[in-house]
Design an enzyme around this catalytic site. Structure first.
Site, short mmCIF file in Angstrom:
data_model
loop_
_atom_site.label_atom_id
_atom_site.label_comp_id
_atom_site.label_asym_id
_atom_site.label_seq_id
_atom_site.Cartn_x
_atom_site.Cartn_y
_atom_site.Cartn_z
N LYS A 31 0.82 -1.20 0.00
CA LYS A 31 0.00 0.00 0.00
C LYS A 31 0.86 1.27 0.00
CE LYS A 31 -4.25 -1.68 0.04
NZ LYS A 31 -5.16 -1.72 1.19
N ARG B 174 -4.19 -10.18 3.81
CA ARG B 174 -4.31 -10.25 2.34
C ARG B 174 -3.03 -9.69 1.74
NH1 ARG B 174 -5.98 -6.84 -1.83
NH2 ARG B 174 -7.23 -7.83 -3.49
#
Length: 288
Positions: free
Chosen positions: A226, A260
């Protein structure tokens, strides 16, 4: 100091496929069958490559595979339900035929896509809008009787009290699906790291994951590659492994039971080390 996050015990079974929460962290491998995902767009958008990658992730230690047909990166193009189905259904069907032991989740916020994906052989709905984008999603999940992952999201960063607003938004999603008939034990939460949150807000939420852990449901953490990691470490998306591993370890310590990720093998090792310390803790609190 003894860590005492709540650990929720769940077992989901679908014939030869199953996942179990309560004894170790579950690794969800990311399979983007899209041309434009932020770090692997176009890499697995053929059935053969997608199936091969899913199998490799399972060999590397994944417990389930999350299949997405629409990128959720900032600025990504919204695709129709028909196009999303065109991308994901052949992959789901191929995996069901070739590897029926692999649990699959479908990363979608569209109820019709979710329904057809589950009917094709997927097992879990992973909704980045917490069942709020499509008014039929909650009812669809209830009718299908499948687990649903409710991620925190909102249209704009218009928070009044940031952490309380995040918790409140998730509680709204929970209430929405419960009222539609989804059973409590089929609900999983996701804090939505990287969605409508700036750098400081992402870091603050990472430090406060225990608030979500105490809501009564297992928590999935999705931080892999991210931008908040890139910005914190001043690196590119392909150089975030250590940062991702740090967020995973920190999340597990606060009670996150699923993660995840793109890089399954090193994160499996990270999780295994955390699990060896956390799940053997005499102070661990378990809830069914």
């Amino acid at each position: 100091m003894t860590l005492t996050p709540v650990i929720y015990e769940r077992k989901y079974e679908w014939g030869p496929a199953s996942i179990t929460l309560g004894s170790r962290t579950q690794i969800m491998g990311i399979l983007n069958v899209t041309p434009d995902s932020f770090s692997d767009g176009g890499r697995y958008n053929s059935v053969g490559r997608a199936v091969a990658h899913a199998k490799q992730m399972m060999e590397d230690g994944a417990d389930l595979i999350d299949i997405g047909g629409e990128s959720t990166r900032p600025g990504s193009e919204v695709v129709s339900a028909d196009e999303e189905l065109h991308r994901i259904i052949p992959v789901i069907e191929a995996l069901r035929a070739e590897a029926p032991h692999i649990p699959l989740s479908v990363d979608t916020y569209k109820a019709d896509v979710a329904r057809q994906a589950i009917q094709a052989g997927a097992h879990i709905i992973n909704d980045v809008w917490g069942a709020k984008a499509d008014p039929e999603m909650a009812r669809t999940a209830a009718e299908l009787g499948c687990p649903i992952i409710l991620m925190h999201n909102r249209q704009a960063r218009d928070y009044n009290d940031y952490l309380l607003d995040v918790v409140g938004d998730l509680q709204d999603s929970i209430q929405l699906v419960l009222e539609a008939g989804v059973e409590e034990h089929r609900i999983i939460l996701d804090p939505g790291i990287g969605f409508v949150k700036d750098l400081s807000e992402n870091l603050e939420l990472m430090s406060s994951l225990g608030l979500l852990n105490e809501l009564g449901y297992p928590v999935l953490l999705a931080t892999s590659r991210k931008r908040f990691i890139q910005h914190t470490l001043d690196v590119g998306a392909d150089d975030t492994l250590e940062g991702t591993a740090a967020t995973v370890a920190f999340g597990i310590a606060q009670g996150c039971q699923l993660v995840r990720v793109h890089d399954v093998k090193p994160i499996r090792r990270t999780a295994d080390m955390c699990d060896a310390m956390l799940y053997r803790s005499p102070g661990l609190r378990r809830r069914s």
